[in-house]
Write a protein that holds these residues in place. Structure first.
Motif, PDB file in Angstrom:
ATOM      1  N   VAL A   1      47.402  41.982  30.763  1.00 27.81           N
ATOM      2  CA  VAL A   1      47.143  42.207  32.188  1.00 27.81           C
ATOM      3  C   VAL A   1      45.811  41.574  32.587  1.00 27.81           C
ATOM      4  CG1 VAL A   1      46.816  43.971  33.960  1.00 27.81           C
ATOM      5  CG2 VAL A   1      48.566  44.279  32.218  1.00 27.81           C
ATOM      6  N   LEU A   2      44.811  41.692  31.724  1.00 26.47           N
ATOM      7  CA  LEU A   2      43.510  41.072  32.006  1.00 26.47           C
ATOM      8  C   LEU A   2      43.630  39.553  32.081  1.00 26.47           C
ATOM      9  CD1 LEU A   2      40.420  41.192  32.317  1.00 26.47           C
ATOM     10  CD2 LEU A   2      40.290  41.119  29.819  1.00 26.47           C
ATOM     11  N   VAL A   3      44.308  38.954  31.113  1.00 23.00           N
ATOM     12  CA  VAL A   3      44.463  37.498  31.106  1.00 23.00           C
ATOM     13  C   VAL A   3      45.244  37.044  32.332  1.00 23.00           C
ATOM     14  CG1 VAL A   3      45.571  35.582  29.893  1.00 23.00           C
ATOM     15  CG2 VAL A   3      44.200  37.205  28.637  1.00 23.00           C
ATOM     16  N   TYR A   4      46.284  37.765  32.688  1.00 22.26           N
ATOM     17  CA  TYR A   4      47.087  37.398  33.857  1.00 22.26           C
ATOM     18  C   TYR A   4      46.221  37.396  35.113  1.00 22.26           C
ATOM     19  CZ  TYR A   4      50.403  37.783  37.653  1.00 22.26           C
ATOM     20  OH  TYR A   4      51.072  37.587  38.824  1.00 22.26           O
ATOM     21  N   HIS A   5      45.517  38.499  35.373  1.00 24.00           N
ATOM     22  CA  HIS A   5      44.730  38.591  36.600  1.00 24.00           C
ATOM     23  C   HIS A   5      43.510  37.684  36.584  1.00 24.00           C
ATOM     24  CE1 HIS A   5      46.942  41.579  38.831  1.00 24.00           C
ATOM     25  NE2 HIS A   5      47.154  42.216  37.698  1.00 24.00           N
ATOM     26  N   ALA A   6      42.959  37.421  35.415  1.00 24.89           N
ATOM     27  CA  ALA A   6      41.810  36.516  35.333  1.00 24.89           C
ATOM     28  C   ALA A   6      42.234  35.061  35.488  1.00 24.89           C
ATOM     29  CB  ALA A   6      41.084  36.703  34.008  1.00 24.89           C
ATOM     30  N   SER A   7      43.494  34.757  35.228  1.00 26.94           N
ATOM     31  CA  SER A   7      43.944  33.363  35.216  1.00 26.94           C
ATOM     32  C   SER A   7      44.614  32.907  36.501  1.00 26.94           C
ATOM     33  CB  SER A   7      44.922  33.150  34.060  1.00 26.94           C
ATOM     34  OG  SER A   7      44.289  33.416  32.843  1.00 26.94           O
ATOM     35  N   ILE A   8      45.164  33.814  37.283  1.00 26.16           N
ATOM     36  CA  ILE A   8      45.951  33.358  38.437  1.00 26.16           C
ATOM     37  C   ILE A   8      45.100  32.723  39.531  1.00 26.16           C
ATOM     38  CG2 ILE A   8      47.896  34.902  38.053  1.00 26.16           C
ATOM     39  CD1 ILE A   8      46.785  36.739  40.213  1.00 26.16           C
ATOM     40  N   ARG A   9      43.805  32.964  39.512  1.00 26.98           N
ATOM     41  CA  ARG A   9      42.950  32.398  40.553  1.00 26.98           C
ATOM     42  C   ARG A   9      41.856  31.490  39.992  1.00 26.98           C
ATOM     43  NH1 ARG A   9      44.026  37.626  42.007  1.00 26.98           N
ATOM     44  NH2 ARG A   9      45.129  37.855  43.967  1.00 26.98           N
ATOM     45  N   THR A  10      42.110  30.871  38.866  1.00 31.01           N
ATOM     46  CA  THR A  10      41.081  30.027  38.247  1.00 31.01           C
ATOM     47  C   THR A  10      41.704  28.725  37.751  1.00 31.01           C
ATOM     48  OG1 THR A  10      39.258  30.018  36.668  1.00 31.01           O
ATOM     49  CG2 THR A  10      41.307  31.041  35.948  1.00 31.01           C
ATOM     50  N   SER A  11      40.866  27.846  37.273  1.00 27.44           N
ATOM     51  CA  SER A  11      41.359  26.563  36.762  1.00 27.44           C
ATOM     52  C   SER A  11      41.994  26.750  35.390  1.00 27.44           C
ATOM     53  CB  SER A  11      40.211  25.561  36.666  1.00 27.44           C
ATOM     54  OG  SER A  11      39.321  25.954  35.649  1.00 27.44           O
ATOM     55  N   GLY A  12      42.736  25.745  34.967  1.00 28.94           N
ATOM     56  CA  GLY A  12      43.430  25.807  33.691  1.00 28.94           C
ATOM     57  C   GLY A  12      42.503  25.941  32.501  1.00 28.94           C
ATOM     58  N   LEU A  13      41.368  25.230  32.520  1.00 29.25           N
ATOM     59  CA  LEU A  13      40.428  25.281  31.401  1.00 29.25           C
ATOM     60  C   LEU A  13      39.794  26.665  31.277  1.00 29.25           C
ATOM     61  CD1 LEU A  13      39.224  23.645  29.122  1.00 29.25           C
ATOM     62  CD2 LEU A  13      37.402  22.966  30.678  1.00 29.25           C
ATOM     63  N   ASN A  14      39.392  27.250  32.398  1.00 32.91           N
ATOM     64  CA  ASN A  14      38.852  28.614  32.367  1.00 32.91           C
ATOM     65  C   ASN A  14      39.901  29.602  31.883  1.00 32.91           C
ATOM     66  OD1 ASN A  14      36.256  28.085  33.172  1.00 32.91           O
ATOM     67  ND2 ASN A  14      36.675  28.427  35.343  1.00 32.91           N
ATOM     68  N   ALA A  15      41.138  29.421  32.319  1.00 33.62           N
ATOM     69  CA  ALA A  15      42.218  30.320  31.920  1.00 33.62           C
ATOM     70  C   ALA A  15      42.476  30.238  30.422  1.00 33.62           C
ATOM     71  CB  ALA A  15      43.491  29.992  32.697  1.00 33.62           C
ATOM     72  N   VAL A  16      42.436  29.030  29.872  1.00 30.85           N
ATOM     73  CA  VAL A  16      42.630  28.866  28.431  1.00 30.85           C
ATOM     74  C   VAL A  16      41.492  29.544  27.662  1.00 30.85           C
ATOM     75  CG1 VAL A  16      42.619  27.158  26.573  1.00 30.85           C
ATOM     76  CG2 VAL A  16      44.040  26.798  28.573  1.00 30.85           C
ATOM     77  N   GLY A  17      40.260  29.350  28.107  1.00 36.83           N
ATOM     78  CA  GLY A  17      39.117  29.972  27.444  1.00 36.83           C
ATOM     79  C   GLY A  17      39.156  31.482  27.524  1.00 36.83           C
ATOM     80  N   ARG A  18      39.471  32.008  28.696  1.00 31.59           N
ATOM     81  CA  ARG A  18      39.543  33.459  28.839  1.00 31.59           C
ATOM     82  C   ARG A  18      40.713  34.032  28.046  1.00 31.59           C
ATOM     83  NH1 ARG A  18      37.988  34.096  35.243  1.00 31.59           N
ATOM     84  NH2 ARG A  18      35.788  33.572  34.951  1.00 31.59           N
ATOM     85  N   GLY A  19      41.820  33.315  28.009  1.00 24.87           N
ATOM     86  CA  GLY A  19      42.950  33.760  27.201  1.00 24.87           C
ATOM     87  C   GLY A  19      42.605  33.790  25.721  1.00 24.87           C
ATOM     88  N   TRP A  20      41.865  32.773  25.276  1.00 27.09           N
ATOM     89  CA  TRP A  20      41.467  32.738  23.868  1.00 27.09           C
ATOM     90  C   TRP A  20      40.524  33.885  23.530  1.00 27.09           C
ATOM     91  CZ3 TRP A  20      36.760  31.777  21.320  1.00 27.09           C
ATOM     92  CH2 TRP A  20      36.888  31.606  19.946  1.00 27.09           C
ATOM     93  N   ILE A  21      39.561  34.152  24.395  1.00 21.18           N
ATOM     94  CA  ILE A  21      38.611  35.242  24.143  1.00 21.18           C
ATOM     95  C   ILE A  21      39.332  36.586  24.122  1.00 21.18           C
ATOM     96  CG2 ILE A  21      36.668  36.516  25.152  1.00 21.18           C
ATOM     97  CD1 ILE A  21      35.593  33.761  26.073  1.00 21.18           C
ATOM     98  N   ALA A  22      40.202  36.825  25.103  1.00 20.52           N
ATOM     99  CA  ALA A  22      40.934  38.094  25.150  1.00 20.52           C
ATOM    100  C   ALA A  22      41.872  38.225  23.950  1.00 20.52           C
ATOM    101  CB  ALA A  22      41.716  38.197  26.449  1.00 20.52           C
ATOM    102  N   GLY A  23      42.548  37.155  23.585  1.00 16.72           N
ATOM    103  CA  GLY A  23      43.437  37.196  22.434  1.00 16.72           C
ATOM    104  C   GLY A  23      42.693  37.411  21.134  1.00 16.72           C
ATOM    105  N   LEU A  24      41.513  36.822  21.022  1.00 19.10           N
ATOM    106  CA  LEU A  24      40.705  37.037  19.824  1.00 19.10           C
ATOM    107  C   LEU A  24      40.265  38.495  19.733  1.00 19.10           C
ATOM    108  CD1 LEU A  24      39.608  35.462  17.420  1.00 19.10           C
ATOM    109  CD2 LEU A  24      37.529  35.067  18.738  1.00 19.10           C
ATOM    110  N   GLY A  25      39.916  39.078  20.875  1.00 19.51           N
ATOM    111  CA  GLY A  25      39.582  40.505  20.880  1.00 19.51           C
ATOM    112  C   GLY A  25      40.761  41.357  20.462  1.00 19.51           C
ATOM    113  N   GLN A  26      41.949  40.995  20.938  1.00 20.79           N
ATOM    114  CA  GLN A  26      43.132  41.746  20.544  1.00 20.79           C
ATOM    115  C   GLN A  26      43.452  41.531  19.067  1.00 20.79           C
ATOM    116  OE1 GLN A  26      46.548  41.064  22.980  1.00 20.79           O
ATOM    117  NE2 GLN A  26      47.535  42.921  22.268  1.00 20.79           N
ATOM    118  N   ASP A  27      43.233  40.334  18.565  1.00 23.95           N
ATOM    119  CA  ASP A  27      43.411  40.091  17.130  1.00 23.95           C
ATOM    120  C   ASP A  27      42.480  40.966  16.301  1.00 23.95           C
ATOM    121  OD1 ASP A  27      45.459  38.215  17.110  1.00 23.95           O
ATOM    122  OD2 ASP A  27      44.093  36.541  17.374  1.00 23.95           O
TER     123      ASP A  27
END
Length: 160
Positions: free
Chosen positions: A35-61
């Motif tokens: 949910v965090l990655v979805y809401h953080a990514s829908i209003r940002t650029s692709g590069l920011n979305a990839v970085g935020r997705g990686w950080i959130a996924g690493l936290g979940q890992d």
């Protein structure tokens, strides 16, 4: 979403993902980071979305390290963040029904990518059947609806 806001919410998700399932076991199916990655990514650029997705996924890992090898959720969340960013630029995602449908879609994509990464790297699959994965996607979509309802209470009202 500002970077410090994302960092705060990622730490909040990390705490929720770790503590809430210990208090009430059915909450282990909810993917707060999705949910965090979805809401953080829908209003940002692709590069920011990839970085935020990686950080959130690493936290979940890190939280799920007993179940998943390090990097599987990070890779899946990167793809979800990129696709959410592209979708957010093409489609108006303000309606809660559309948001819920896309959270369901991205949840299925995330779980499918994680299973695919397990198969690619020769790891034993973490589930025997798909029911827990589908239950988790539905629970995550319901969490998104709850977040939308709470956020709608704090939005300024239009006086027509």
């Amino acid at each position: 979403m500002k970077n410090w806001t994302f960092a705060f919410l990622a730490l909040l998700c990390l705490g929720l993902q770790f503590t809430l399932p210990q208090l009430w076991p059915p909450l282990r199916y909810v993917d707060f980071f999705l949910v965090l990655v979805y809401h953080a990514s829908i209003r940002t650029s692709g590069l920011n979305a990839v970085g935020r997705g990686w950080i959130a996924g690493l936290g979940q890992d890190l939280v799920l390290s007993t179940y998943y090898p390090l990097g599987t959720q990070a890779t899946a969340k990167m793809v979800v963040g990129l696709l959410a960013s592209v979708t957010g630029r093409l489609i108006n995602l303000e309606h809660p029904g559309i948001q819920t449908a896309f959270v369901l879609l991205f949840g299925c994509l995330n779980n499918g990518l994680v299973l695919l990464l397990f198969l690619i790297f020769g790891q034993p699959l973490p589930v025997r059947n798909l029911f827990p994965l589908l239950l988790g996607v539905i629970a995550t979509a319901m969490l998104n609806v709850c977040i939308w309802l709470v956020a709608s209470w704090f939005r300024p009202r239009r006086m027509d």
